[in-house]
Scaffold this motif. Structure first.
Motif, PDB file in Angstrom:
ATOM      1  N   ASN A   1       0.806  -1.069  -0.009  1.00  0.00           N
ATOM      2  CA  ASN A   1       0.224   0.135  -0.154  1.00  0.00           C
ATOM      3  C   ASN A   1       0.815   1.284  -0.133  1.00  0.00           C
ATOM      4  O   ASN A   1       0.645   2.371  -0.727  1.00  0.00           O
ATOM      5  CB  ASN A   1      -0.899   0.016   1.192  1.00  0.00           C
ATOM      6  CG  ASN A   1      -2.156  -1.035   1.228  1.00  0.00           C
ATOM      7  OD1 ASN A   1      -2.344  -1.289   0.064  1.00  0.00           O
ATOM      8  ND2 ASN A   1      -2.644  -1.453   2.320  1.00  0.00           N
ATOM      9  N   LYS A   2       1.977   1.103   0.709  1.00  0.00           N
ATOM     10  CA  LYS A   2       2.786   2.420   0.935  1.00  0.00           C
ATOM     11  C   LYS A   2       3.436   2.607  -0.521  1.00  0.00           C
ATOM     12  O   LYS A   2       3.677   3.762  -1.080  1.00  0.00           O
ATOM     13  CB  LYS A   2       3.894   2.156   1.956  1.00  0.00           C
ATOM     14  CG  LYS A   2       4.888   3.243   2.302  1.00  0.00           C
ATOM     15  CD  LYS A   2       5.812   3.253   3.290  1.00  0.00           C
ATOM     16  CE  LYS A   2       6.722   4.269   3.532  1.00  0.00           C
ATOM     17  NZ  LYS A   2       7.945   3.861   4.446  1.00  0.00           N
TER      18      LYS A   2
ATOM     19  N   LEU B   1       0.992   3.938  -2.985  1.00  0.00           N
ATOM     20  CA  LEU B   1       0.786   5.487  -2.473  1.00  0.00           C
ATOM     21  C   LEU B   1       2.111   6.441  -2.953  1.00  0.00           C
ATOM     22  O   LEU B   1       1.493   7.572  -3.705  1.00  0.00           O
ATOM     23  CB  LEU B   1       0.736   5.602  -1.169  1.00  0.00           C
ATOM     24  CG  LEU B   1       0.377   6.940  -0.346  1.00  0.00           C
ATOM     25  CD1 LEU B   1      -1.050   7.637  -1.085  1.00  0.00           C
ATOM     26  CD2 LEU B   1       0.512   6.978   1.147  1.00  0.00           C
TER      27      LEU B   1
END
Length: 318
Positions: free
Chosen positions: A4-5, A8
Protein backbone atom coordinates in the motif's frame (compact mmCIF):
# COMPACT_ATOMS: atom_id res chain seq x y z
CA UNK A 1 1.18 -2.55 4.32
CA UNK A 2 4.43 -2.25 2.32
CA UNK A 3 2.44 -2.77 -0.91
CA UNK A 4 0.00 0.00 0.00
CA UNK A 5 2.85 2.36 0.86
CA UNK A 6 4.58 1.66 -2.46
CA UNK A 7 1.35 2.21 -4.39
CA UNK A 8 0.75 5.48 -2.53
CA UNK A 9 4.23 6.75 -3.44
CA UNK A 10 3.64 5.89 -7.09
CA UNK A 11 0.31 7.71 -7.08
CA UNK A 12 1.88 10.79 -5.52
CA UNK A 13 4.76 10.79 -8.01
CA UNK A 14 2.41 10.34 -10.98
CA UNK A 15 -0.01 13.00 -9.78
CA UNK A 16 2.77 15.50 -9.08
CA UNK A 17 4.40 14.85 -12.47
CA UNK A 18 1.12 15.30 -14.34
CA UNK A 19 0.43 18.53 -12.47
CA UNK A 20 3.90 19.91 -13.29
CA UNK A 21 3.62 18.96 -16.97
CA UNK A 22 0.21 20.61 -17.32
CA UNK A 23 1.44 23.68 -15.42
CA UNK A 24 4.45 24.25 -17.67
CA UNK A 25 2.51 23.46 -20.84
CA UNK A 26 0.06 26.22 -19.87
CA UNK A 27 2.87 28.61 -18.91
CA UNK A 28 4.55 27.87 -22.24
CA UNK A 29 1.48 29.16 -24.05
CA UNK A 30 0.47 31.96 -21.70
CA UNK A 31 3.76 33.37 -20.39
CA UNK A 32 6.94 32.45 -22.25
CA UNK A 33 7.55 30.09 -25.13
CA UNK A 34 11.08 29.53 -23.80
CA UNK A 35 9.55 27.37 -21.05
CA UNK A 36 9.28 24.69 -23.71
CA UNK A 37 12.57 23.25 -22.42
CA UNK A 38 11.26 23.03 -18.84
CA UNK A 39 8.02 21.45 -20.10
CA UNK A 40 10.06 18.90 -22.06
CA UNK A 41 12.09 17.97 -18.97
CA UNK A 42 8.88 17.55 -16.93
CA UNK A 43 7.50 15.29 -19.66
CA UNK A 44 10.62 13.11 -19.53
CA UNK A 45 10.19 12.77 -15.76
CA UNK A 46 6.52 11.84 -16.22
CA UNK A 47 7.46 9.26 -18.87
CA UNK A 48 10.07 7.65 -16.61
CA UNK A 49 7.68 7.46 -13.65
CA UNK A 50 4.94 6.08 -15.91
CA UNK A 51 7.24 3.32 -17.18
CA UNK A 52 8.13 2.47 -13.57
CA UNK A 53 4.43 2.30 -12.68
CA UNK A 54 3.67 -0.04 -15.59
CA UNK A 55 5.08 -2.84 -13.47
CA UNK A 56 2.44 -2.34 -10.79
CA UNK A 57 0.35 -5.34 -9.80
CA UNK A 58 -2.94 -3.46 -10.18
CA UNK A 59 -4.40 -3.48 -13.67
CA UNK A 60 -6.09 -0.10 -13.23
CA UNK A 61 -2.78 1.41 -12.17
CA UNK A 62 -1.07 -0.07 -15.22
CA UNK A 63 -3.74 1.39 -17.47
CA UNK A 64 -3.38 4.85 -15.90
CA UNK A 65 0.39 4.66 -16.23
CA UNK A 66 0.13 3.66 -19.90
CA UNK A 67 -2.21 6.57 -20.66
CA UNK A 68 0.07 9.02 -18.87
CA UNK A 69 3.08 7.65 -20.72
CA UNK A 70 1.26 8.27 -24.00
CA UNK A 71 0.38 11.80 -22.84
CA UNK A 72 4.02 12.49 -21.93
CA UNK A 73 5.24 11.32 -25.33
CA UNK A 74 2.55 13.20 -27.27
CA UNK A 75 3.52 16.47 -25.59
CA UNK A 76 7.29 15.79 -25.49
CA UNK A 77 7.90 14.95 -29.16
CA UNK A 78 6.59 18.21 -30.70
CA UNK A 79 8.29 20.22 -27.95
CA UNK A 80 11.63 18.63 -28.80
CA UNK A 81 11.17 19.17 -32.53
CA UNK A 82 10.25 22.82 -31.99
CA UNK A 83 12.98 23.36 -29.40
CA UNK A 84 15.76 22.03 -31.63
CA UNK A 85 14.39 23.25 -34.96
CA UNK A 86 16.66 26.27 -35.23
CA UNK A 87 17.12 27.89 -38.62
CA UNK A 88 19.88 30.11 -39.96
CA UNK A 89 17.47 32.51 -41.66
CA UNK A 90 17.86 35.24 -39.05
CA UNK A 91 18.88 35.46 -35.42
CA UNK A 92 17.17 38.74 -34.55
CA UNK A 93 13.59 39.82 -35.21
CA UNK A 94 12.24 42.29 -37.71
CA UNK A 95 9.84 44.22 -35.52
CA UNK A 96 6.43 45.48 -36.47
CA UNK A 97 5.56 48.31 -34.08
CA UNK A 98 2.12 47.32 -32.81
CA UNK A 99 -0.67 49.94 -32.93
CA UNK A 100 1.76 52.82 -33.22
CA UNK A 101 3.70 51.82 -30.10
CA UNK A 102 3.30 52.63 -26.43
CA UNK A 103 4.29 55.16 -23.80
CA UNK A 104 4.33 52.79 -20.83
CA UNK A 105 3.08 49.27 -20.25
CA UNK A 106 -0.39 50.65 -19.53
CA UNK A 107 -0.41 53.13 -22.42
CA UNK A 108 -0.65 51.03 -25.56
CA UNK A 109 -2.56 51.54 -28.81
CA UNK A 110 -1.35 55.13 -29.08
CA UNK A 111 -1.48 55.44 -32.90
CA UNK A 112 0.01 58.93 -32.60
CA UNK A 113 2.44 60.97 -34.64
CA UNK A 114 5.12 61.73 -32.03
CA UNK A 115 5.99 58.13 -31.09
CA UNK A 116 5.61 57.08 -34.74
CA UNK A 117 8.19 59.63 -35.86
CA UNK A 118 10.51 58.57 -33.04
CA UNK A 119 10.40 54.94 -34.16
CA UNK A 120 10.88 55.85 -37.82
CA UNK A 121 13.81 58.13 -36.98
CA UNK A 122 15.39 55.18 -35.11
CA UNK A 123 15.23 53.14 -38.31
CA UNK A 124 12.10 51.06 -37.80
CA UNK A 125 10.48 50.33 -41.14
CA UNK A 126 7.20 48.57 -40.32
CA UNK A 127 4.51 50.06 -38.11
CA UNK A 128 0.99 48.73 -37.65
CA UNK A 129 -1.56 51.53 -37.41
CA UNK A 130 -5.27 51.17 -36.61
CA UNK A 131 -7.85 53.17 -38.54
CA UNK A 132 -11.45 54.18 -37.84
CA UNK A 133 -13.97 56.56 -39.40
CA UNK A 134 -15.25 59.57 -37.50
CA UNK A 135 -18.95 60.45 -37.44
CA UNK A 136 -18.36 63.01 -40.20
CA UNK A 137 -16.55 60.54 -42.47
CA UNK A 138 -12.85 61.26 -41.89
CA UNK A 139 -10.24 58.58 -41.25
CA UNK A 140 -8.35 58.80 -37.97
CA UNK A 141 -5.67 56.64 -36.39
CA UNK A 142 -7.20 54.77 -33.49
CA UNK A 143 -8.07 51.21 -32.52
CA UNK A 144 -11.41 51.69 -30.75
CA UNK A 145 -11.15 55.42 -29.90
CA UNK A 146 -9.12 54.48 -26.82
CA UNK A 147 -7.93 57.29 -24.58
CA UNK A 148 -11.04 59.34 -25.43
CA UNK A 149 -14.62 59.28 -24.12
CA UNK A 150 -15.80 57.99 -27.50
CA UNK A 151 -16.42 54.53 -28.93
CA UNK A 152 -17.36 52.75 -32.14
CA UNK A 153 -21.04 53.29 -31.32
CA UNK A 154 -20.49 56.87 -30.15
CA UNK A 155 -18.06 58.28 -32.67
CA UNK A 156 -16.54 61.75 -32.46
CA UNK A 157 -16.28 64.22 -35.29
CA UNK A 158 -12.80 64.81 -36.67
CA UNK A 159 -12.51 68.04 -34.68
CA UNK A 160 -13.61 66.33 -31.45
CA UNK A 161 -11.14 63.47 -31.91
CA UNK A 162 -8.23 65.77 -32.75
CA UNK A 163 -8.86 67.83 -29.62
CA UNK A 164 -7.84 64.96 -27.32
CA UNK A 165 -4.37 64.25 -25.98
CA UNK A 166 -3.80 60.53 -26.40
CA UNK A 167 -2.16 58.90 -23.40
CA UNK A 168 -2.22 62.26 -21.67
CA UNK A 169 0.59 63.77 -23.72
CA UNK A 170 0.30 62.99 -27.44
CA UNK A 171 -1.72 64.73 -30.11
CA UNK A 172 -4.28 62.56 -31.88
CA UNK A 173 -3.42 61.70 -35.48
CA UNK A 174 -5.60 61.80 -38.58
CA UNK A 175 -4.85 59.88 -41.74
CA UNK A 176 -3.88 63.17 -43.39
CA UNK A 177 -1.31 63.68 -40.63
CA UNK A 178 0.03 60.16 -41.10
CA UNK A 179 0.38 60.74 -44.86
CA UNK A 180 2.49 63.83 -44.18
CA UNK A 181 4.79 61.88 -41.84
CA UNK A 182 5.22 59.12 -44.40
CA UNK A 183 6.36 61.66 -46.99
CA UNK A 184 9.33 62.39 -44.70
CA UNK A 185 10.25 58.71 -44.24
CA UNK A 186 10.13 57.04 -47.67
CA UNK A 187 11.51 53.75 -46.28
CA UNK A 188 8.58 53.32 -43.87
CA UNK A 189 5.64 51.02 -44.53
CA UNK A 190 2.35 50.81 -42.68
CA UNK A 191 0.53 47.60 -41.81
CA UNK A 192 -3.13 48.54 -42.12
CA UNK A 193 -5.55 47.34 -39.45
CA UNK A 194 -9.16 48.33 -38.92
CA UNK A 195 -12.00 47.07 -36.77
CA UNK A 196 -14.54 48.68 -39.10
CA UNK A 197 -17.22 46.30 -40.31
CA UNK A 198 -16.86 47.75 -43.82
CA UNK A 199 -13.15 48.00 -44.63
CA UNK A 200 -13.95 48.78 -48.27
CA UNK A 201 -15.52 52.06 -47.18
CA UNK A 202 -12.58 53.15 -45.04
CA UNK A 203 -10.03 52.11 -47.66
CA UNK A 204 -11.94 54.09 -50.27
CA UNK A 205 -11.60 57.25 -48.19
CA UNK A 206 -7.92 56.53 -47.50
CA UNK A 207 -7.09 55.94 -51.17
CA UNK A 208 -8.77 59.20 -52.14
CA UNK A 209 -6.88 61.17 -49.48
CA UNK A 210 -3.59 59.46 -50.37
CA UNK A 211 -4.01 60.42 -54.04
CA UNK A 212 -4.59 64.05 -53.07
CA UNK A 213 -1.51 63.95 -50.80
CA UNK A 214 0.70 62.33 -53.43
CA UNK A 215 1.19 59.21 -51.27
CA UNK A 216 1.55 55.84 -53.02
CA UNK A 217 -0.70 53.98 -50.63
CA UNK A 218 -0.68 50.84 -52.77
CA UNK A 219 3.02 50.15 -52.24
CA UNK A 220 3.47 51.78 -48.82
CA UNK A 221 0.59 49.96 -47.09
CA UNK A 222 0.37 46.25 -46.28
CA UNK A 223 -3.27 45.25 -45.97
CA UNK A 224 -3.96 43.04 -42.98
CA UNK A 225 -6.92 40.74 -43.62
CA UNK A 226 -8.88 38.48 -41.29
CA UNK A 227 -10.68 36.11 -43.66
CA UNK A 228 -10.76 34.83 -47.22
CA UNK A 229 -13.75 37.11 -47.88
CA UNK A 230 -11.70 40.14 -46.77
CA UNK A 231 -8.98 39.23 -49.24
CA UNK A 232 -11.24 38.72 -52.24
CA UNK A 233 -13.37 41.80 -51.49
CA UNK A 234 -10.41 44.14 -51.07
CA UNK A 235 -8.55 42.69 -54.05
CA UNK A 236 -11.60 43.08 -56.30
CA UNK A 237 -12.13 46.72 -55.28
CA UNK A 238 -8.46 47.76 -54.98
CA UNK A 239 -6.38 45.61 -57.34
CA UNK A 240 -3.33 47.87 -57.00
CA UNK A 241 -2.48 46.87 -53.42
CA UNK A 242 0.74 44.90 -53.70
CA UNK A 243 0.86 42.97 -50.42
CA UNK A 244 -1.48 41.34 -47.91
CA UNK A 245 -0.90 39.67 -44.55
CA UNK A 246 -3.43 37.16 -43.24
CA UNK A 247 -4.02 37.44 -39.49
CA UNK A 248 -5.59 34.31 -38.02
CA UNK A 249 -6.76 35.35 -34.55
CA UNK A 250 -10.36 36.07 -35.64
CA UNK A 251 -10.99 33.20 -38.03
CA UNK A 252 -8.78 30.67 -36.18
CA UNK A 253 -8.42 28.57 -39.32
CA UNK A 254 -6.59 25.26 -38.93
CA UNK A 255 -3.23 25.56 -40.65
CA UNK A 256 -4.27 23.13 -43.38
CA UNK A 257 -7.15 25.46 -44.26
CA UNK A 258 -4.83 28.47 -44.32
CA UNK A 259 -2.61 26.64 -46.79
CA UNK A 260 -5.56 25.64 -48.94
CA UNK A 261 -6.97 29.19 -49.03
CA UNK A 262 -3.86 31.30 -49.32
CA UNK A 263 -0.64 29.41 -50.02
CA UNK A 264 -0.95 29.86 -53.79
CA UNK A 265 -1.69 33.60 -53.47
CA UNK A 266 1.60 35.37 -54.18
CA UNK A 267 0.43 38.73 -52.86
CA UNK A 268 -0.39 37.17 -49.45
CA UNK A 269 3.19 37.10 -48.22
CA UNK A 270 2.78 36.54 -44.47
CA UNK A 271 0.73 34.56 -41.97
CA UNK A 272 0.27 36.37 -38.65
CA UNK A 273 -0.18 34.09 -35.63
CA UNK A 274 -0.86 35.15 -32.04
CA UNK A 275 1.94 34.04 -29.72
CA UNK A 276 -0.42 31.86 -27.66
CA UNK A 277 -1.10 29.76 -30.79
CA UNK A 278 2.41 29.66 -32.23
CA UNK A 279 3.37 26.35 -30.60
CA UNK A 280 0.23 24.74 -32.03
CA UNK A 281 1.15 25.85 -35.55
CA UNK A 282 4.95 25.64 -35.39
CA UNK A 283 5.33 22.16 -36.89
CA UNK A 284 2.81 22.92 -39.65
CA UNK A 285 4.69 26.09 -40.58
CA UNK A 286 7.44 23.94 -42.02
CA UNK A 287 5.05 23.24 -44.92
CA UNK A 288 4.87 26.82 -46.22
CA UNK A 289 7.27 29.27 -47.85
CA UNK A 290 5.26 32.25 -46.56
CA UNK A 291 6.72 34.56 -43.93
CA UNK A 292 5.47 33.99 -40.39
CA UNK A 293 4.73 36.85 -38.00
CA UNK A 294 3.98 36.49 -34.27
CA UNK A 295 2.01 39.01 -32.21
CA UNK A 296 2.25 40.56 -29.69
CA UNK A 297 5.56 39.83 -27.94
CA UNK A 298 7.38 42.45 -25.90
CA UNK A 299 10.18 40.31 -24.43
CA UNK A 300 13.23 40.45 -26.68
CA UNK A 301 14.48 37.02 -25.54
CA UNK A 302 11.18 35.46 -26.62
CA UNK A 303 11.32 37.33 -29.94
CA UNK A 304 14.80 35.94 -30.54
CA UNK A 305 13.52 32.42 -29.74
CA UNK A 306 10.78 32.75 -32.37
CA UNK A 307 13.12 34.11 -35.01
CA UNK A 308 15.65 31.33 -34.46
CA UNK A 309 12.80 28.97 -35.40
CA UNK A 310 11.75 30.53 -38.67
CA UNK A 311 9.60 33.51 -37.64
CA UNK A 312 10.30 36.58 -39.79
CA UNK A 313 8.34 39.34 -38.04
CA UNK A 314 7.45 40.01 -34.41
CA UNK A 315 4.77 42.52 -33.46
CA UNK A 316 5.82 44.46 -30.37
CA UNK A 317 4.45 47.41 -28.44
CA UNK A 318 8.14 48.39 -28.29
Amino acid sequence: MQMNKSALIKKILLSASVFIVILFELLKYLYSVRLISVASFAEVVLAVISVFCLFSAKRSFKTAAALLLAFALITFIPNMIIGFNKTEAQSSPQYVIHAGGRERADKTYLNCGEPLEKYLAEGQKLVEIDFMLTSDGYVVCTHWFEHTPYSKKNRPTLAEFMSYEIGGSYKAMSFEGLAEILQKYPQARIVFDSKEDDIIKILSVMCSVAENKGLDIYSRFVIQIYSADDYYNVKARFPKFAEYWFTNYKASYPFAKMLRLFDDKEDITTYVICKESWCCYALCMLKTDKNIAVHTENLSVNSKFYCERGVTYVYADY
